[in-house]
Write a protein that holds these residues in place. Structure first.
Motif, PDB file in Angstrom:
ATOM      1  N   ARG A 107      -4.812   5.916   2.835  1.00 10.99           N
ATOM      2  CA  ARG A 107      -4.012   4.730   2.551  1.00 10.99           C
ATOM      3  C   ARG A 107      -4.675   3.956   1.417  1.00 10.99           C
ATOM      4  O   ARG A 107      -5.873   3.681   1.464  1.00 10.99           O
ATOM      5  CB  ARG A 107      -3.906   3.871   3.808  1.00 10.99           C
ATOM      6  CG  ARG A 107      -2.809   2.848   3.769  1.00 10.99           C
ATOM      7  CD  ARG A 107      -2.598   2.229   5.137  1.00 10.99           C
ATOM      8  NE  ARG A 107      -3.562   1.180   5.432  1.00 10.99           N
ATOM      9  CZ  ARG A 107      -4.274   1.120   6.518  1.00 10.99           C
ATOM     10  NH1 ARG A 107      -4.190   2.074   7.431  1.00 10.99           N
ATOM     11  NH2 ARG A 107      -5.111   0.111   6.740  1.00 10.99           N
TER      12      ARG A 107
ATOM     13  N   ARG B 192       0.682   5.543   1.180  1.00 18.12           N
ATOM     14  CA  ARG B 192      -0.042   6.408   2.096  1.00 18.12           C
ATOM     15  C   ARG B 192       0.420   7.849   1.951  1.00 18.12           C
ATOM     16  O   ARG B 192       1.573   8.113   1.552  1.00 18.12           O
ATOM     17  CB  ARG B 192       0.124   5.942   3.530  1.00 18.12           C
ATOM     18  CG  ARG B 192       1.541   6.028   4.084  1.00 18.12           C
ATOM     19  CD  ARG B 192       1.617   5.471   5.498  1.00 18.12           C
ATOM     20  NE  ARG B 192       0.718   6.214   6.384  1.00 18.12           N
ATOM     21  CZ  ARG B 192       0.232   5.691   7.515  1.00 18.12           C
ATOM     22  NH1 ARG B 192       0.542   4.463   7.874  1.00 18.12           N
ATOM     23  NH2 ARG B 192      -0.564   6.413   8.283  1.00 18.12           N
TER      24      ARG B 192
ATOM     25  N   TYR C 221       0.838  -1.191   0.000  1.00 19.81           N
ATOM     26  CA  TYR C 221       0.000   0.000   0.000  1.00 19.81           C
ATOM     27  C   TYR C 221       0.877   1.246   0.000  1.00 19.81           C
ATOM     28  O   TYR C 221       2.075   1.199   0.312  1.00 19.81           O
ATOM     29  CB  TYR C 221      -0.960   0.012   1.198  1.00 19.81           C
ATOM     30  CG  TYR C 221      -0.326   0.067   2.568  1.00 19.81           C
ATOM     31  CD1 TYR C 221       0.019   1.282   3.165  1.00 19.81           C
ATOM     32  CD2 TYR C 221      -0.090  -1.100   3.295  1.00 19.81           C
ATOM     33  CE1 TYR C 221       0.571   1.330   4.435  1.00 19.81           C
ATOM     34  CE2 TYR C 221       0.465  -1.066   4.567  1.00 19.81           C
ATOM     35  CZ  TYR C 221       0.791   0.156   5.137  1.00 19.81           C
ATOM     36  OH  TYR C 221       1.339   0.208   6.396  1.00 19.81           O
TER      37      TYR C 221
END
Length: 268
Positions: free
Chosen positions: A264, A50, A48
């Motif tokens: 996120r 962010r 991920y």
């Protein structure tokens, strides 16, 4: 001719039906007796990215000059910061990421007694912070996921040119400085799933069985930061006679309390 074509179509359909029946019989039952084939599972997110912003208040720092004078009425003004990072899901509950952020300028002020008089000082402080963080997500099966975390890394402090002003009107300049220090963090918050819900009760690690793909989270929380110490340049007297009057003043015990909010995004 039309009758011939119709006969061919009917024969083909009959042959296909017979072949299907034979295949089902070879498998030990008819198609209608078999369970529906399982849904194709979507792989779990692993990585991920962010982006975050935060607003910080600081505890009262310690500031000393040449290790001889301790300043009083010390203060670091509130300040903003912004940054981002990349992360990795270890499993359903554990994840980790590396974040890099810029902490914008905050004024540092304080006073000290010298030769019976009071001298008031002021300079700016900004920092670049890099942290390696580990988190534990408590409940990944709902839209709201509380978490706790800890981080360890480094911070590079930069101080801007400042000044000391005495009651007599005498002035000294504080040169700019730069140094690095160890940094650490403790955090707690909640992630709000903006694009789906968690897996339905009883489902496995895959994403079939009712789980809607998770892609975007709103992350809100509190973070306590330990930011080591910052050093300015030398203090130079301007009036009445130009001269170096002190080495690098040091700001230590820099602790920040932050409210953070960010986004996120999971990659699949």
């Amino acid at each position: 001719m039309i009758a011939t074509r119709s006969s061919l179509i009917v024969g083909a359909l009959a042959a296909l039906s017979a072949a299907t029946s034979v295949q089902a019989a070879d498998l030990g039952g008819s198609i209608k007796d078999d369970a529906m084939p399982p849904l194709m599972q979507q792989s779990a997110a692993r990585f991920y990215v962010r982006a975050d912003g935060s607003y910080a208040t600081y505890d009262r720092p310690s500031i000393d000059i040449d290790g001889k004078f301790d300043m009083y009425n010390t203060k670091i003004d509130n300040a903003w910061s912004a940054g981002g990072g990349v992360g990795y899901y270890i499993n359903r509950n554990w994840r980790t990421d590396f974040t890099l952020e810029q902490r914008f300028n905050a004024d540092v002020t304080g006073s000290y007694q010298f030769n019976g008089g009071t001298s008031d000082g002021k300079f700016g402080l900004k920092s670049t912070l890099g942290l390696f963080n580990v988190y534990y997500d408590f409940d990944t099966r709902t839209r709201f996921t509380p978490y706790v975390g800890a981080g360890l890394g480094w911070v590079n402090h930069k101080t801007s040119v400042g000044s000391f002003t005495d009651a007599c009107g005498c002035m000294s300049t504080i040169e700019s400085g730069s140094n690095s220090s160890v940094a650490g963090a403790l955090m707690a918050g909640v992630a709000v799933n903006l694009t789906g819900r968690g897996p339905s009760a009883g489902s496995g690690e895959g994403y079939a069985g009712g789980e809607v793909a998770r892609n975007l989270y709103l992350d809100m929380g509190y973070r306590f930061l330990y930011l080591g110490e910052a050093k300015t340049g030398a203090v130079n007297a301007v009036l009445p006679v130009p001269m170096i009057v002190a080495a690098d003043p040091t700001v230590s015990e820099i602790h920040a309390h932050e409210f953070r909010v960010g986004l996120r995004y999971d990659f699949r």
